[in-house]
Write a protein that holds these residues in place. Structure first.
Motif, PDB file in Angstrom:
ATOM      1  N   ARG A 123       0.858  -1.192   0.000  1.00 18.79           N
ATOM      2  CA  ARG A 123       0.000   0.000   0.000  1.00 18.79           C
ATOM      3  C   ARG A 123       0.893   1.242   0.000  1.00 18.79           C
ATOM      4  N   LEU A 124       0.261   2.410  -0.191  1.00 21.04           N
ATOM      5  CA  LEU A 124       1.067   3.630  -0.332  1.00 21.04           C
ATOM      6  C   LEU A 124       1.026   4.565   0.876  1.00 21.04           C
ATOM      7  N   ALA A 125       0.063   4.373   1.772  1.00 15.93           N
ATOM      8  CA  ALA A 125      -0.116   5.262   2.931  1.00 15.93           C
ATOM      9  C   ALA A 125      -0.284   6.722   2.488  1.00 15.93           C
ATOM     10  N   ILE A 158      -2.719   2.265 -10.036  1.00 14.18           N
ATOM     11  CA  ILE A 158      -1.350   2.743  -9.830  1.00 14.18           C
ATOM     12  C   ILE A 158      -0.371   1.604 -10.101  1.00 14.18           C
ATOM     13  N   GLY A 159       0.644   1.871 -10.916  1.00 18.55           N
ATOM     14  CA  GLY A 159       1.679   0.863 -11.178  1.00 18.55           C
ATOM     15  C   GLY A 159       1.908   0.684 -12.663  1.00 18.55           C
ATOM     16  N   GLY A 160       3.006   0.010 -12.989  1.00 20.46           N
ATOM     17  CA  GLY A 160       3.332  -0.192 -14.399  1.00 20.46           C
ATOM     18  C   GLY A 160       3.764  -1.615 -14.699  1.00 20.46           C
ATOM     19  N   GLY A 161       3.478  -2.540 -13.773  1.00 24.22           N
ATOM     20  CA  GLY A 161       3.861  -3.938 -13.958  1.00 24.22           C
ATOM     21  C   GLY A 161       2.726  -4.773 -14.541  1.00 24.22           C
ATOM     22  N   ASP A 162       2.905  -6.088 -14.541  1.00 22.09           N
ATOM     23  CA  ASP A 162       1.868  -6.982 -15.079  1.00 22.09           C
ATOM     24  C   ASP A 162       0.568  -6.877 -14.292  1.00 22.09           C
ATOM     25  N   SER A 163       0.677  -6.698 -12.971  1.00 24.81           N
ATOM     26  CA  SER A 163      -0.551  -6.583 -12.168  1.00 24.81           C
ATOM     27  C   SER A 163      -1.327  -5.347 -12.586  1.00 24.81           C
ATOM     28  N   ALA A 164      -0.639  -4.227 -12.753  1.00 21.82           N
ATOM     29  CA  ALA A 164      -1.315  -2.985 -13.140  1.00 21.82           C
ATOM     30  C   ALA A 164      -1.992  -3.166 -14.497  1.00 21.82           C
ATOM     31  N   ALA A 165      -1.273  -3.803 -15.431  1.00 23.21           N
ATOM     32  CA  ALA A 165      -1.845  -4.018 -16.763  1.00 23.21           C
ATOM     33  C   ALA A 165      -3.080  -4.913 -16.666  1.00 23.21           C
ATOM     34  N   HIS A 182       1.592   5.852 -13.725  1.00 22.33           N
ATOM     35  CA  HIS A 182       2.875   5.152 -13.576  1.00 22.33           C
ATOM     36  C   HIS A 182       3.992   6.177 -13.363  1.00 22.33           C
ATOM     37  N   ARG A 183       4.907   5.836 -12.465  1.00 23.03           N
ATOM     38  CA  ARG A 183       5.912   6.829 -12.080  1.00 23.03           C
ATOM     39  C   ARG A 183       7.036   7.041 -13.088  1.00 23.03           C
ATOM     40  N   ARG A 184       7.043   6.236 -14.142  1.00 20.34           N
ATOM     41  CA  ARG A 184       8.058   6.396 -15.196  1.00 20.34           C
ATOM     42  C   ARG A 184       7.357   6.501 -16.545  1.00 20.34           C
ATOM     43  N   GLN A 185       8.165   6.508 -17.607  1.00 22.59           N
ATOM     44  CA  GLN A 185       7.623   6.620 -18.965  1.00 22.59           C
ATOM     45  C   GLN A 185       7.659   5.256 -19.650  1.00 22.59           C
ATOM     46  N   ILE A 192       3.473  -8.605 -23.910  1.00 21.51           N
ATOM     47  CA  ILE A 192       2.098  -8.927 -24.345  1.00 21.51           C
ATOM     48  C   ILE A 192       1.063  -8.138 -23.523  1.00 21.51           C
ATOM     49  N   MET A 193       1.326  -8.019 -22.214  1.00 21.02           N
ATOM     50  CA  MET A 193       0.399  -7.287 -21.351  1.00 21.02           C
ATOM     51  C   MET A 193       0.473  -5.785 -21.642  1.00 21.02           C
ATOM     52  N   ALA A 194       1.694  -5.292 -21.859  1.00 22.25           N
ATOM     53  CA  ALA A 194       1.869  -3.865 -22.151  1.00 22.25           C
ATOM     54  C   ALA A 194       1.141  -3.508 -23.454  1.00 22.25           C
ATOM     55  N   GLY A 246       3.152  -3.877  -6.470  1.00 23.13           N
ATOM     56  CA  GLY A 246       4.069  -4.920  -6.013  1.00 23.13           C
ATOM     57  C   GLY A 246       3.701  -5.480  -4.654  1.00 23.13           C
ATOM     58  N   HIS A 247       4.573  -6.303  -4.185  1.00 26.52           N
ATOM     59  CA  HIS A 247       4.270  -7.116  -3.011  1.00 26.52           C
ATOM     60  C   HIS A 247       5.388  -7.137  -1.993  1.00 26.52           C
ATOM     61  N   LYS A 248       5.015  -7.498  -0.787  1.00 18.87           N
ATOM     62  CA  LYS A 248       5.977  -7.608   0.309  1.00 18.87           C
ATOM     63  C   LYS A 248       5.968  -9.064   0.762  1.00 18.87           C
ATOM     64  N   TYR A 291      11.167 -13.824 -10.321  1.00 21.49           N
ATOM     65  CA  TYR A 291      10.232 -14.444 -11.261  1.00 21.49           C
ATOM     66  C   TYR A 291       8.778 -14.274 -10.830  1.00 21.49           C
ATOM     67  N   ARG A 292       8.479 -14.581  -9.585  1.00 21.58           N
ATOM     68  CA  ARG A 292       7.153 -14.379  -9.001  1.00 21.58           C
ATOM     69  C   ARG A 292       6.015 -14.850  -9.905  1.00 21.58           C
ATOM     70  N   GLN A 293       6.095 -16.088 -10.316  1.00 21.38           N
ATOM     71  CA  GLN A 293       5.065 -16.691 -11.161  1.00 21.38           C
ATOM     72  C   GLN A 293       4.552 -17.956 -10.486  1.00 21.38           C
ATOM     73  N   ALA A 294       3.331 -18.330 -10.840  1.00 20.99           N
ATOM     74  CA  ALA A 294       2.754 -19.533 -10.240  1.00 20.99           C
ATOM     75  C   ALA A 294       3.604 -20.764 -10.554  1.00 20.99           C
TER      76      ALA A 294
HETATM   77  P1  NDP Z   1       6.030  -5.439 -10.096  1.00 20.83           P
HETATM   78  O1  NDP Z   1       6.992  -5.299  -8.974  1.00 20.83           O
HETATM   79  O2  NDP Z   1       6.423  -6.162 -11.317  1.00 20.83           O
HETATM   80  O3  NDP Z   1       5.547  -3.982 -10.538  1.00 20.83           O
HETATM   81  C1  NDP Z   1       5.202  -2.991  -9.585  1.00 20.83           C
HETATM   82  C2  NDP Z   1       4.919  -1.677 -10.311  1.00 20.83           C
HETATM   83  O4  NDP Z   1       4.514  -0.689  -9.344  1.00 20.83           O
HETATM   84  C3  NDP Z   1       6.159  -1.155 -11.027  1.00 20.83           C
HETATM   85  O5  NDP Z   1       5.797  -0.618 -12.275  1.00 20.83           O
HETATM   86  C4  NDP Z   1       6.666  -0.072 -10.057  1.00 20.83           C
HETATM   87  O6  NDP Z   1       7.273   0.990 -10.728  1.00 20.83           O
HETATM   88  C5  NDP Z   1       5.387   0.434  -9.414  1.00 20.83           C
HETATM   89  N1  NDP Z   1       5.611   0.909  -8.036  1.00 20.83           N
HETATM   90  C6  NDP Z   1       6.233   0.253  -7.026  1.00 20.83           C
HETATM   91  N2  NDP Z   1       6.244   0.996  -5.903  1.00 20.83           N
HETATM   92  C7  NDP Z   1       5.636   2.156  -6.222  1.00 20.83           C
HETATM   93  C8  NDP Z   1       5.355   3.332  -5.486  1.00 20.83           C
HETATM   94  N3  NDP Z   1       5.693   3.445  -4.200  1.00 20.83           N
HETATM   95  N4  NDP Z   1       4.715   4.327  -6.103  1.00 20.83           N
HETATM   96  C9  NDP Z   1       4.371   4.219  -7.413  1.00 20.83           C
HETATM   97  N5  NDP Z   1       4.589   3.124  -8.168  1.00 20.83           N
HETATM   98  C10 NDP Z   1       5.225   2.107  -7.575  1.00 20.83           C
HETATM   99  O7  NDP Z   1       4.722  -6.089  -9.441  1.00 20.83           O
HETATM  100  P2  NDP Z   1       3.445  -6.802 -10.125  1.00 20.83           P
HETATM  101  O8  NDP Z   1       2.523  -7.028  -8.991  1.00 20.83           O
HETATM  102  O9  NDP Z   1       2.978  -6.051 -11.291  1.00 20.83           O
HETATM  103  O10 NDP Z   1       3.993  -8.209 -10.634  1.00 20.83           O
HETATM  104  C11 NDP Z   1       4.569  -9.154  -9.695  1.00 20.83           C
HETATM  105  C12 NDP Z   1       4.911 -10.443 -10.398  1.00 20.83           C
HETATM  106  O11 NDP Z   1       3.693 -11.140 -10.743  1.00 20.83           O
HETATM  107  C13 NDP Z   1       5.688 -10.202 -11.691  1.00 20.83           C
HETATM  108  O12 NDP Z   1       6.667 -11.182 -11.816  1.00 20.83           O
HETATM  109  C14 NDP Z   1       4.640 -10.366 -12.758  1.00 20.83           C
HETATM  110  O13 NDP Z   1       5.193 -10.801 -13.976  1.00 20.83           O
HETATM  111  C15 NDP Z   1       3.678 -11.396 -12.126  1.00 20.83           C
HETATM  112  N6  NDP Z   1       2.334 -11.257 -12.685  1.00 20.83           N
HETATM  113  C16 NDP Z   1       2.084 -11.901 -13.851  1.00 20.83           C
HETATM  114  C17 NDP Z   1       0.896 -11.742 -14.499  1.00 20.83           C
HETATM  115  C18 NDP Z   1       0.712 -12.441 -15.795  1.00 20.83           C
HETATM  116  O14 NDP Z   1       1.635 -13.126 -16.226  1.00 20.83           O
HETATM  117  N7  NDP Z   1      -0.451 -12.327 -16.428  1.00 20.83           N
HETATM  118  C19 NDP Z   1      -0.160 -10.863 -13.970  1.00 20.83           C
HETATM  119  C20 NDP Z   1       0.215 -10.192 -12.745  1.00 20.83           C
HETATM  120  C21 NDP Z   1       1.437 -10.381 -12.155  1.00 20.83           C
HETATM  121  P3  NDP Z   1       8.691   0.787 -11.442  1.00 20.83           P
HETATM  122  O15 NDP Z   1       8.407   0.034 -12.712  1.00 20.83           O
HETATM  123  O16 NDP Z   1       9.136   2.181 -11.679  1.00 20.83           O
HETATM  124  O17 NDP Z   1       9.561   0.048 -10.489  1.00 20.83           O
END
Ligand code: NDP
Ligand code: FAD
Length: 317
Positions: A123-125, A158-165, A182-185, A192-194, A246-248, A291-294
């Motif tokens: 979470r972001l607090a 919020i986010g730019g990873g696979d979960s966000a997509a 997303h905090r970057r460009q 594929i997800m992007a 992301g996750h903890k 990797y964080r995959q099933a």
């Molecule tokens: P990720 O760690 O991959 O991505 C987290 C995203 O959140 C990043 O874009 C990061 O930015 C951004 N972020 C992190 N902290 C902050 C913050 N404090 N403020 C703003 N933005 C922040 O986590 P995911 O949960 O997306 O994915 C975890 C794993 O699960 C991955 O390995 C992924 O491949 C997998 N997964 C696979 C799926 C699939 O295959 N269909 C679906 C969902 C998840 P930045 O990029 O700048 O670091």
């Protein structure tokens, strides 16, 4: 008190795969699946998603919760006893090891332990987050996206990873418009997800930006975001705010008992499931920040069970 040969803590793909292997090796494993441990239901992170398209063996995909029901059933088939309890304390300093289920002072003893407690959404607090949590703010679009309050409303992810997509794409089924902040460009998500994200006409990217405040009186009405380059702030009118940042790793109960990395992940010897304590093995997301995959979680669960089996045999246990 009797001593179990093997106890598995955790119920995601890693824990259940370990249980299937250990059960078939006649280790009579006991598996603690947790009761909303780390805020996630028994079965782990996949219980919070829709279709899993990349787990081998399911060419048409399978729903996350359904996959976890099947894995659980397979664990039971080979003799694993599953308890819906959370382990809240452990003593790994002396053997046999002692684990304490929540609300119990009586410890359970085991010769070997596999830790597969996974990870939890961050979470972001933000200012406003606490008051509006679950009143528009969520860390699980799949769990909450279909709520009537989000229907035909603007939503923010919020986010730019696979979960966000994945979450943003899922939310297009309900919302009128989905902003992805997303905090970057550049996206971290897989190609594929992007591609799916960027092609979706209902999704609007808000690049180089972070949320600074959750707005609303009783329920969320907007999200203030700041451009990290220009420092300019604007408000996105929105009824939903979904974190996908992301996750903890769920390792609080192992602090001081095992070697943990600075970011909390369990340290294992490269290429093995061995932790810093002999007889204690770790598998899945709790020890994997890459990797964080099933399927990788399942694979490491298999490794942990095979190593536990060999270690027990070497100790004549
Ligand atoms: P990720 O760690 O991959 O991505 C987290 C995203 O959140 C990043 O874009 C990061 O930015 C951004 N972020 C992190 N902290 C902050 C913050 N404090 N403020 C703003 N933005 C922040 O986590 P995911 O949960 O997306 O994915 C975890 C794993 O699960 C991955 O390995 C992924 O491949 C997998 N997964 C696979 C799926 C699939 O295959 N269909 C679906 C969902 C998840 P930045 O990029 O700048 O670091
Ligand atoms: P987890 O799945 O995290 O499960 C561990 C579980 O153990 C916990 O949730 C809890 O129930 C239990 N537990 C925790 N602590 C305790 C305790 N103290 N006592 C007892 N029990 C406890 N991966 C893919 O390969 N394909 C996908 O399509 C995919 N989609 C995803 C979608 C989302 C929204 C998310 C968040 C992740 C997705 N992933 C996907 C990643 C995948 O879910 C994880 O990599 C995988 O679930 C990790 O498995 P695990 O066994 O390590 O732990």
């Amino acid at each position: 008190m009797s001593v179990h040969q093997l106890i598995i803590i955790g119920s995601g793909p890693a824990g259940h795969t370990a249980a299937i292997y250990a059960g078939r090796a006649n280790l009579n494993p006991l598996l603690y699946e947790g009761f909303m441990a780390g805020g996630v239901a028994a079965g782990g992170q996949l219980t919070t998603t829709t279709d899993v398209e990349n787990f081998p063996g399911f060419p048409e995909g399978i729903s996350g919760p359904e996959l976890m029901i099947l894995l659980r059933r397979q664990s039971e088939r080979f003799g694993t006893r599953i308890l819906t309890e959370t382990i809240s304390r452990v003593d790994l300093r002396r053997r046999p090891f002692t684990l304490y289920p929540e609300d119990s002072d009586e410890g359970i003893k085991a010769h070997a332990v596999i830790i597969a407690t996974g990870a939890t959404a961050k979470r972001l607090a933000l200012p406003g987050e606490e008051e509006l949590w679950q009143k528009g703010i969520s860390a699980c679009a799949v769990c909450d996206g279909a709520l009537p309050m989000f229907k035909e409303a603007p939503l923010v992810v919020i986010g730019g990873g696979d979960s966000a997509a994945e979450e943003a794409l899922f939310l297009t089924r309900y919302g009128s418009r989905v902003y992805v902040v997303h905090r970057r460009q550049e996206l971290r998500a897989s190609r594929i997800m992007a591609d799916r994200l960027l092609k979706n006409p209902k999704i609007e990217m808000v690049w180089d930006s972070v949320p600074t405040r959750a707005l609303g009186n009783g329920t969320l009405s907007g999200v203030e975001v700041e451009n990290v380059k220009t420092k300019e702030r604007k408000t996105l009118a929105a009824r939903g705010l979904f974190y996908a940042i992301g996750h903890k790793p769920n390792t609080e109960i192992f602090q001081g008992q095992l070697e943990l990395a600075e970011d909390g992940y369990i340290v294992t010897t490269a290429g093995t499931a061995r932790t810093s304590v002999e007889g204690v093995f770790a598998a899945g997301d709790v020890q994997d920040r890459h990797y964080r995959q099933a399927i990788t979680a399942a694979g490491s669960g298999c490794m942990a069970a095979l190593e536990a089996e060999r270690w027990l045999a070497a100790q004549d246990l």
